[in-house]
Design an enzyme around this catalytic site. Structure first.
Site, PDB file in Angstrom:
ATOM      1  N   SER A  40       0.833  -1.204   0.000  1.00 58.02           N
ATOM      2  CA  SER A  40       0.000   0.000   0.000  1.00 58.02           C
ATOM      3  C   SER A  40       0.868   1.256   0.000  1.00 58.02           C
ATOM      4  O   SER A  40       1.647   1.462  -0.923  1.00 58.02           O
ATOM      5  CB  SER A  40      -0.961  -0.055   1.186  1.00 58.02           C
ATOM      6  OG  SER A  40      -1.931   0.958   1.131  1.00 58.02           O
TER       7      SER A  40
ATOM      8  N   HIS B 136      -8.326  -4.637  -0.676  1.00 58.90           N
ATOM      9  CA  HIS B 136      -7.019  -4.209  -0.187  1.00 58.90           C
ATOM     10  C   HIS B 136      -6.545  -5.060   0.994  1.00 58.90           C
ATOM     11  O   HIS B 136      -7.277  -5.268   1.967  1.00 58.90           O
ATOM     12  CB  HIS B 136      -7.116  -2.743   0.238  1.00 58.90           C
ATOM     13  CG  HIS B 136      -5.798  -2.070   0.409  1.00 58.90           C
ATOM     14  ND1 HIS B 136      -4.915  -1.899  -0.629  1.00 58.90           N
ATOM     15  CD2 HIS B 136      -5.204  -1.500   1.497  1.00 58.90           C
ATOM     16  CE1 HIS B 136      -3.852  -1.251  -0.202  1.00 58.90           C
ATOM     17  NE2 HIS B 136      -3.990  -1.014   1.093  1.00 58.90           N
TER      18      HIS B 136
ATOM     19  N   ASP C 191      -9.870  -3.312  -4.973  1.00 59.46           N
ATOM     20  CA  ASP C 191      -9.130  -2.281  -4.251  1.00 59.46           C
ATOM     21  C   ASP C 191      -9.363  -0.920  -4.900  1.00 59.46           C
ATOM     22  O   ASP C 191      -9.484  -0.823  -6.127  1.00 59.46           O
ATOM     23  CB  ASP C 191      -7.641  -2.642  -4.317  1.00 59.46           C
ATOM     24  CG  ASP C 191      -6.768  -1.890  -3.351  1.00 59.46           C
ATOM     25  OD1 ASP C 191      -7.256  -0.943  -2.704  1.00 59.46           O
ATOM     26  OD2 ASP C 191      -5.585  -2.252  -3.249  1.00 59.46           O
TER      27      ASP C 191
END
Length: 314
Positions: A154, A285, A255
């Site tokens: 991320s 995610h 995501d």
């Protein structure tokens, strides 16, 4: 009504009774929401105990600290990775992703350094990026100048790209053997080039289907305070992507960052950078980090892809 979720994730959502999704009103509500979700996961499912076969050492370095992981039976010839945790540049940490890093170290048979970089909003951009560069140079000196696999999830994937590109721009490309970016941030939504905007729809399509909701992502960017078109944050825009040696990207289909991954792959392909790319349709995610039995096969497959990428770069 047909669910957009992959079967194992759908089972998890049904059992949990909700779709994990951070509120995006402000940073305080995000932190509270994440704390509540993490507590629920720990209470209902429990997180696996840390793999004690992987040795760890904590190191203090000029205001930040690092945790070094060494797999069992290490010979000193293993690849070296520098890992940046996720959390939108504002939360998370080495301790929170300790278990994940132990698994990476063992499964990839690599020596790994996890970076406790400074967080926004207390430390704004480029504080975390500077910490990444400092950690990379330290790891180089510790591990006999061995090139690094820069890794992250991320916002950590963003820092992995940003650190690699900063090193390249400082004439230290030889210190980078590759980038492993797991569901990375690669561009600010407002910086997406005009000709690519039709391909950048995940923020709308997946706004509430994933833990990093569209609203939460806006709070993360607002706290980090990087210029919208900064090429070490909106790395998609960096003019020297072609200098990256090898890149692995993992995309999660539900995501908000799905198209960050896809657009970066397209840019790297255009620049003729060697790329490995895995896509996981129907998963949101960081689905590979959630502790639920039905997700076990997904997690094993995901980590297998990471291990294959590390071997390819080594």
């Amino acid at each position: 009504m047909e669910t957009p979720f992959a079967g194992p994730w759908h089972q998890f959502v049904e059992d949990l009774g909700q779709t994990p999704c951070l509120p995006g009103k402000d940073l305080d509500s995000i932190l509270a929401g994440w704390g509540q979700l993490a507590g629920t996961l720990a209470t209902r499912y429990g997180f696996p105990p840390p793999d004690e076969s992987v040795a760890t050492e904590d190191v203090q370095l000029d205001g930040l600290w690092l945790r070094c992981y060494t797999p069992a039976n290490a010979t000193g010839q293993e690849p070296v990775g520098l890992y940046f945790h996720g959390g939108g540049w504002v939360m998370g940490g080495v301790k929170e992703e300790d278990g994940f890093c132990r698994v990476i170290s063992r499964q990839c048979q690599m020596r790994l350094v996890s970076v406790e970089y400074r967080k926004a909003p207390e430390t704004r951009y480029p504080g975390a990026l500077n910490d990444g560069v400092s950690a990379a140079l330290w790891a180089q000196s510790r591990y006999e100048n061995q090139p690094l696999v820069l890794m992250g999830t991320s916002a950590g994937g963003n820092l992995a790209f940003g650190t690699a590109l900063r090193l390249i721009d400082q004439d230290m490309a030889d210190k980078v053997s590759g980038v492993v970016a797991l569901a990375p941030i690669t561009v600010h939504p407002d910086a997406v080039p005009e000709h690519l905007k039709e391909q950048y729809t995940a923020y709308e399509e997946n706004a509430e289907l994933t833990v990093n909701s569209r609203a939460a992502m806006q709070v993360f960017f607002d706290c980090y305070k990087a210029p919208v078109d900064d090429v070490y944050t909106s790395c998609l825009l960096h003019p020297r992507l072609l200098a990256l040696p090898k890149v692995y990207i993992a995309e999660l289909g539900l995501d908000t960052l799905r198209d960050d991954a896809r657009l970066m792959k397209g840019a790297l392909d255009t620049a003729k950078v060697p790329v490995m790319y895995d896509a996981y349709p129907g998963y949101p995610h960081c689905s590979f980090m959630f502790p639920f039995k039905s997700l076990g096969e997904h997690q094993r497959t995901f980590l297998g892809g990471v291990a294959k990428a590390v071997r390819w770069m080594s």
